[in-house]
Scaffold this active site. Structure first.
Site, PDB file in Angstrom:
ATOM      1  N   THR B  74     106.673  43.178 -32.879  1.00 54.57           N
ATOM      2  CA  THR B  74     105.582  44.324 -33.011  1.00 54.57           C
ATOM      3  C   THR B  74     104.476  43.750 -33.930  1.00 54.57           C
ATOM      4  OG1 THR B  74     106.997  45.851 -33.176  1.00 54.57           O
ATOM      5  CG2 THR B  74     105.230  46.507 -34.357  1.00 54.57           C
ATOM      6  N   HIS B 205     115.830  38.614 -31.767  1.00 52.20           N
ATOM      7  CA  HIS B 205     117.129  39.110 -31.580  1.00 52.20           C
ATOM      8  C   HIS B 205     117.199  39.743 -30.144  1.00 52.20           C
ATOM      9  CE1 HIS B 205     115.339  43.707 -32.278  1.00 52.20           C
ATOM     10  NE2 HIS B 205     114.290  42.871 -32.084  1.00 52.20           N
ATOM     11  N   CYS B 330     116.493  65.126 -25.773  1.00 52.58           N
ATOM     12  CA  CYS B 330     117.495  65.681 -26.747  1.00 52.58           C
ATOM     13  C   CYS B 330     117.991  64.687 -27.376  1.00 52.58           C
ATOM     14  CB  CYS B 330     118.539  66.242 -26.203  1.00 52.58           C
ATOM     15  SG  CYS B 330     118.268  67.650 -24.898  1.00 52.58           S
TER      16      CYS B 330
END
Lengths: 207, 396
Positions: B74, B205, B330
């Site tokens: 990021t 990672h 959900c």
């Protein structure tokens, strides 16, 4: 965000699950678009007006299945009047609570039970088909949960105004433009109201 | 070697390799120093970082001088996108991205829009490939940046990178090309020169390295506006402290992954082919999301299981000790259906019932057999509970 042990128990081993053959009344609420749908089947003792048997089917998440399971447990054996008093808050309490974003699942389960009872009563001449009014809209808005806190938008005083003119519904909501739940809430309002044939148009205004 | 849990969510993060943990240890215990000049402790770290940088850079066909270590994918994406916009974007300048790209790219695109840039969002087809015709016609005289995700993070689609390069190079002016390679690194060959990228982000990672370390490739001669201002240690662009142990772990993970790249990716491909064939054999009415075969990354299988919802499936698998991911609304924080699947034209039921399995070098055939057996049972159980299934399957 975690489920209580009771939610997990009812999710993994739900009570009263399955389609019922020849039910006396049934109701389906929710839609696959929202990701949850519940069907409730009732067998009612015609003399005593008690719920002899009840079962459900659920398309949805763990809390959807668990709340449908608990609502059938709460209603089983009760008189229709007793069962009509069962709310989503009762379901929540019986499950030792739900994460705020999942509270709407308990509303769906309670709502489906109430619709099934209402369908039975209308079919058996126990009540009239209710007139669609502003009160109907308000009752539906009480079923819309603000996912951030897990309370309904009416209790939270987020509904500023409800109007109804010739099928045109106008709702003013006190939700800011940066509120990440605004679209969810608006979508759910539409879904709850669009099922009424009397509703032609829904306008939701924000500040 | 293997913890009890079956972990098939390796596109989110992977288990650090034991060799990686070993490689990091000395930099926590003994050589805990910072880079510096003229004194032996500082010089030792300078040399170490250079060595690790070379190892990582070599894996993408470059050298350490074109690599910035940073905290992960990021930050690397932000350094590149905001950096390119600062260096080359004029107010009102034009950027192109696609609707199926990784959230890092889409949130940066939204940020650039707020800063006055214009952004075109390319559509994707039913398998998650971005529309190249739209790319061609979206290019304007003021387009300065195209960015995309090499391997889609949801369905594993490998974007047609050679075609993209050709289209960008055919433009009558320079269009800078940023590639998010978070899911691609270690899974498909990535050579920055063959790809023609100007900047590219990678992360440790996802390939059994430690969390909290990644890198940005910056082509020599390409300018980037500075995102983080601060003290310069070894890197002029990415200022501030460095975690040497994590860099050591990153380099070790690269050695492990790229030491036998062909064999390890072939292993992943074989396992994911096996997983898909077992799923299709054991569970009726499922469909693969994304392309079949070589055009999808070797570690990703994404299927939609009709009539049932992914959060319930994920929870049941979790109880059985199996970790997978779902695109169901959900299970998401925002209660929204997965945007990649919806952009691919899937419906809500397909999105809510989507299950993503991502494999790693530690995944075994036995893991897959156990997972498919569990999932077959769960699907049957949940379908029996489902009104959608009961409505369409009366006689069972």
């Amino acid at each position: 965000m975690q489920y209580s042990q009771k939610v997990l128990d009812h999710f993994m081993h739900p009570k009263n699950v399955g389609k019922m053959e020849n039910p006396d009344a049934t109701a389906t609420e929710g839609s696959p678009a929202c990701g949850d749908q519940v069907t409730v089947y009732l067998k009612v003792d015609e003399e005593k007006h008690t719920i002899e048997d009840i079962s459900f089917l659920s398309y949805g998440c763990a809390s959807n299945i668990a709340t449908a399971s608990i609502i059938t447990e709460l209603a089983k054996g009760k008189s229709l009047d007793e069962a009509k008093a069962i709310t989503w808050r009762d379901a929540m309490e019986a499950l030792d609570g739900l994460p705020p974003v999942k509270v709407h699942c308990s509303v769906l389960a309670a709502d489906t039970l109430q619709t099934a009872i209402s369908n039975y009563e209308i079919a058996h001449g126990l009540k009239e088909v209710p007139n669609f009014s502003k009160d109907t809209i308000l009752e539906e808005l009480k079923k819309i949960i603000y996912p951030k806190v897990g309370e309904d938008i009416v209790s939270l005083k987020m509904v500023k105004y409800v109007g109804l003119t010739d099928g045109d519904v106008l709702i003013d909501l006190n939700m800011m433009s940066f509120d990440q739940w605004r679209d969810n809430v608006a979508e759910e309002i539409r879904e709850h109201l669009e099922k009424y044939p009397e509703v032609k148009n829904i306008q939701i205004n924000f500040p | 070697m293997k913890p009890g849990r079956i972990y098939l969510d390796n596109c989110i993060t992977t288990r650090p390799a034991p060799e990686v943990l070993e490689a990091m240890k000395p930099y926590f215990e003994e050589q805990y120093w910072y880079p510096g000049n003229f004194i032996s402790t500082g010089e030792a770290i300078n040399d170490a970082i250079l060595g690790f940088g070379s190892t990582v850079a070599k894996a993408i066909g470059t050298n350490a001088s074109e690599l910035h270590f940073c905290s992960g994918g990021t930050l690397a994406n932000n350094m590149a996108i905001k950096g390119l916009a600062t260096a080359y974007g004029k107010a009102g300048g034009h950027v192109i991205v696609s609707v199926v790209d990784y959230p890092d790219l889409l949130t940066n695109a939204a940020y650039l829009e707020k800063q006055g840039f214009e952004v075109s969002y390319l559509s994707a087809d039913g398998e998650g490939f971005i529309n190249l015709q739209e790319l061609k016609s979206a290019i304007r005289h003021d387009t300065f940046l195209f960015m995309t995700t090499a391997v889609n993070h949801v369905v594993g689609t490998i974007q047609p990178l050679a075609e993209i390069k050709a289209i960008l190079e055919a433009a009558d002016h320079k269009i800078y090309f940023h590639l998010d390679a978070g899911q691609a690194f270690g899974k498909i060959p990535l050579d920055v020169n063959a790809l023609g990228v100007d900047t590219m982000s990678i992360s440790a990672h996802k390939i059994h390295g430690p969390q909290g370390i990644g890198a940005l490739y910056q082509r020599s001669g390409i300018k980037l506006g500075q995102l983080i201002h601060g003290v310069k240690r070894v890197d002029n662009l990415q200022t501030g402290g460095l975690n040497i142990a994590l860099i050591a772990g990153f380099a070790k993970a690269v050695e492990l992954t790229f030491g036998d790249f062909a064999a390890s990716t072939a292993h992943l491909r074989e396992l994911s082919d096996y997983l898909l064939s077992r799923l299709e054999a054991e569970i009726p009415e499922i469909e693969l999301n994304g392309p079949r075969g070589d055009k999808r990354a070797p570690h990703n299988i994404n299927v939609s299981i009709d009539y049932i919802e992914g959060e319930a499936i994920t929870m049941m698998l979790d109880v059985l000790g199996i970790t997978v991911a779902t695109g169901s609304a959900c299970a998401s924080q925002g209660l929204k259906a997965n945007y990649v699947l919806m952009a691919m034209g899937k419906n809500h039921v397909q999105s809510h019932g989507s299950m993503k399995f991502t494999l790693s070098r530690y995944t075994t055939k036995e893991d897959i057999d156990e997972t498919v057996a569990a999932l077959a049972g769960i699907s049957k159980e949940l379908r029996e509970r489902s009104p959608l299934y009961n409505a369409t399957h009366k006689e069972r």
